[in-house]
Every structure is written in structure tokens, then in C-alpha cells.
Design a protein around this motif. Sequence first.
Motif, mmCIF file in Angstrom:
data_model
loop_
_atom_site.group_PDB
_atom_site.id
_atom_site.type_symbol
_atom_site.label_atom_id
_atom_site.label_comp_id
_atom_site.label_asym_id
_atom_site.label_seq_id
_atom_site.Cartn_x
_atom_site.Cartn_y
_atom_site.Cartn_z
ATOM 1 N N LEU A 226 0.831 -1.208 0.000
ATOM 2 C CA LEU A 226 0.000 0.000 0.000
ATOM 3 C C LEU A 226 0.867 1.260 0.000
ATOM 4 C CD1 LEU A 226 -2.806 -1.114 2.473
ATOM 5 C CD2 LEU A 226 -3.019 -0.752 0.002
ATOM 6 N N GLN A 227 1.968 1.211 0.733
ATOM 7 C CA GLN A 227 2.879 2.362 0.732
ATOM 8 C C GLN A 227 3.501 2.565 -0.653
ATOM 9 O OE1 GLN A 227 5.433 1.202 3.959
ATOM 10 N NE2 GLN A 227 4.277 2.393 5.467
ATOM 11 N N ALA A 228 3.856 1.461 -1.315
ATOM 12 C CA ALA A 228 4.407 1.555 -2.669
ATOM 13 C C ALA A 228 3.357 2.078 -3.638
ATOM 14 C CB ALA A 228 4.922 0.193 -3.123
ATOM 15 N N LEU A 229 2.112 1.660 -3.446
ATOM 16 C CA LEU A 229 1.026 2.143 -4.306
ATOM 17 C C LEU A 229 0.795 3.636 -4.075
ATOM 18 C CD1 LEU A 229 -1.050 1.328 -6.419
ATOM 19 C CD2 LEU A 229 -2.585 0.661 -4.565
ATOM 20 N N ALA A 230 0.896 4.087 -2.829
ATOM 21 C CA ALA A 230 0.757 5.519 -2.534
ATOM 22 C C ALA A 230 1.881 6.311 -3.209
ATOM 23 C CB ALA A 230 0.778 5.743 -1.025
ATOM 24 N N ALA A 231 3.087 5.765 -3.168
ATOM 25 C CA ALA A 231 4.220 6.436 -3.823
ATOM 26 C C ALA A 231 4.000 6.504 -5.332
ATOM 27 C CB ALA A 231 5.524 5.707 -3.509
ATOM 28 N N GLU A 232 3.452 5.444 -5.907
ATOM 29 C CA GLU A 232 3.157 5.436 -7.351
ATOM 30 C C GLU A 232 2.081 6.466 -7.684
ATOM 31 O OE1 GLU A 232 3.570 4.062 -11.337
ATOM 32 O OE2 GLU A 232 4.840 3.937 -9.562
ATOM 33 N N GLU A 233 1.053 6.570 -6.827
ATOM 34 C CA GLU A 233 0.010 7.593 -7.024
ATOM 35 C C GLU A 233 0.631 8.985 -7.017
ATOM 36 O OE1 GLU A 233 -3.134 8.048 -7.751
ATOM 37 O OE2 GLU A 233 -4.267 6.284 -7.159
ATOM 38 N N ARG A 234 1.533 9.242 -6.081
ATOM 39 C CA ARG A 234 2.201 10.551 -6.022
ATOM 40 C C ARG A 234 3.022 10.809 -7.278
ATOM 41 N NH1 ARG A 234 3.812 8.725 -1.285
ATOM 42 N NH2 ARG A 234 2.381 9.157 0.402
ATOM 43 N N ARG A 235 3.736 9.778 -7.736
ATOM 44 C CA ARG A 235 4.572 9.929 -8.929
ATOM 45 C C ARG A 235 3.713 10.255 -10.146
ATOM 46 N NH1 ARG A 235 5.783 7.762 -13.339
ATOM 47 N NH2 ARG A 235 4.540 5.894 -13.052
ATOM 48 N N VAL A 236 2.602 9.541 -10.311
ATOM 49 C CA VAL A 236 1.724 9.776 -11.456
ATOM 50 C C VAL A 236 1.059 11.156 -11.338
ATOM 51 C CG1 VAL A 236 -0.381 8.987 -12.621
ATOM 52 C CG2 VAL A 236 1.366 7.340 -11.955
ATOM 53 N N ALA A 237 0.642 11.542 -10.124
ATOM 54 C CA ALA A 237 0.047 12.872 -9.927
ATOM 55 C C ALA A 237 1.061 13.966 -10.274
ATOM 56 C CB ALA A 237 -0.440 13.025 -8.493
ATOM 57 N N ASP A 238 2.311 13.778 -9.871
ATOM 58 C CA ASP A 238 3.356 14.756 -10.210
ATOM 59 C C ASP A 238 3.587 14.815 -11.721
ATOM 60 O OD1 ASP A 238 3.659 15.361 -7.541
ATOM 61 O OD2 ASP A 238 5.475 14.150 -7.278
ATOM 62 N N ALA A 239 3.550 13.658 -12.375
ATOM 63 C CA ALA A 239 3.724 13.628 -13.834
ATOM 64 C C ALA A 239 2.581 14.361 -14.527
ATOM 65 C CB ALA A 239 3.804 12.183 -14.327
ATOM 66 N N HIS A 240 1.361 14.156 -14.046
ATOM 67 C CA HIS A 240 0.212 14.863 -14.629
ATOM 68 C C HIS A 240 0.332 16.370 -14.402
ATOM 69 C CE1 HIS A 240 -1.632 11.227 -15.825
ATOM 70 N NE2 HIS A 240 -2.275 10.934 -14.713
ATOM 71 N N THR A 241 0.809 16.756 -13.228
ATOM 72 C CA THR A 241 0.984 18.172 -12.924
ATOM 73 C C THR A 241 2.017 18.803 -13.856
ATOM 74 O OG1 THR A 241 0.398 17.784 -10.613
ATOM 75 C CG2 THR A 241 1.559 19.826 -11.108
ATOM 76 N N GLN A 242 3.114 18.108 -14.107
ATOM 77 C CA GLN A 242 4.130 18.620 -15.029
ATOM 78 C C GLN A 242 3.580 18.719 -16.441
ATOM 79 O OE1 GLN A 242 6.089 20.315 -13.716
ATOM 80 N NE2 GLN A 242 8.099 19.452 -13.703
ATOM 81 N N THR A 243 2.794 17.732 -16.852
ATOM 82 C CA THR A 243 2.249 17.710 -18.203
ATOM 83 C C THR A 243 1.266 18.849 -18.432
ATOM 84 O OG1 THR A 243 2.524 15.315 -18.303
ATOM 85 C CG2 THR A 243 1.029 16.284 -19.898
ATOM 86 N N LEU A 244 0.514 19.207 -17.412
ATOM 87 C CA LEU A 244 -0.503 20.238 -17.617
ATOM 88 C C LEU A 244 0.092 21.600 -17.917
ATOM 89 C CD1 LEU A 244 -1.276 22.391 -15.101
ATOM 90 C CD2 LEU A 244 -1.893 20.261 -14.022
ATOM 91 N N LEU A 245 1.370 21.790 -17.601
ATOM 92 C CA LEU A 245 2.020 23.069 -17.890
ATOM 93 C C LEU A 245 2.128 23.341 -19.383
ATOM 94 C CD1 LEU A 245 4.868 22.950 -15.226
ATOM 95 C CD2 LEU A 245 2.709 24.203 -15.109
ATOM 96 N N THR A 246 2.190 22.288 -20.201
ATOM 97 C CA THR A 246 2.332 22.467 -21.640
ATOM 98 C C THR A 246 1.086 22.044 -22.407
ATOM 99 O OG1 THR A 246 3.359 20.283 -21.796
ATOM 100 C CG2 THR A 246 4.840 22.178 -21.595
#
Length: 173
Positions: free
Chosen positions: A121-141
Motif C-alpha cells: 500500500l505504501q508503494a502504491l501511494a508512492a506510485e500515485e504521487r509519482r503519477v500525480a506529479d507527472a500529470h501536474t508537469q504535463t498540464l504546464l504544456t
Amino acid sequence: MRRTGTTRRSALTATGALALGAVLTGCGSDEDSGGQQGNASADARAAAARAQTALRAAAARASSSLLARYDEVVTAHPATAAGLAPLRSAVQEHTSALGGPPKGTARPAPTAPATGAKAALQALAAEERRVADAHTQTLLTAEPELARLLASVAAAGAAHAYLLTELAKESSS
């Protein structure tokens, strides 16, 4: 008696004539190159559309990968299925909203992690954070419509990460 040389009036007249000539020449050259400018504009729009399609596909791949991770955890730790069901369902909807996994992309078969439920579950939470950060970076462009969607999905991912962290704290193993 008439002055010899350049007067202010003649300088202004000459400058105005040159400016008018430049404007008329500029108008004529626009007509001649109108087709070239139209083609360049169409090419730029096509390139922008391809870039937006690529951004959407990358975001869909990231969400699809996250969905596979949810499946892995549920397969390895069936006791977590009830707690993960609503979060997994939301991730599945996000993946669909982003266009789903790219055509011809096979989702990897879930592999059972060798860790306990808490670590999974902790690894899944880390993956959720990573994907959320990737989406946040993508929305800039991204274009506005895609940016709004990515912002929403990233916010949901951050909330999921928090909930998964809390669920991991409650987990016994």
C-alpha cells in the motif's frame, strides 16, 4: 528668398513617402506569400495537435500503469480489495477520460509483490504521487481543456496517495 538644403518640412515629406512606400510594398508581399503563410499556419496547428495527442497518450499510459499496480496489489493481498475498490474505480475512470491505454498496448499481467500488505500500500501511494506529479508537469504544456482534466486527475491522485498512506497505517502486515 528660398532656403537651400534640407528643411524640416521636406524631411517629413520624404519620411512619409518612404513609410507609405514601405506599407504598400508590405501589403503587396503579403498577397504574394499568403499561400506560404497559410501552409505554415496549418503545419503549426497540425504539429500542436500532434503534441497534444502525445501528451494525452503519455498521461493515459501513466494512468493505465497505475491501474495495473492496483490490480497487482489486490491480487497479492485480497484483504485490501474492499479498501482499494473505490480508488481503483476512480483510476479506471481517469484512464478512460484520458483516452484509455494506447491502441496495441497490452497491460502487463499483474505480478504479486513479495512484500506485505502495508508495504504494498505504501508503494502504491508512492506510485500515485509519482503519477500525480507527472500529470501536474504535463498540464504546464497542455492546451486548456487537457490541462483542466490533468489538474483534476492530479488532484485526485494526491488525495488517493493520502488515503493509501492512511490505509497502510491501518493495515496489520
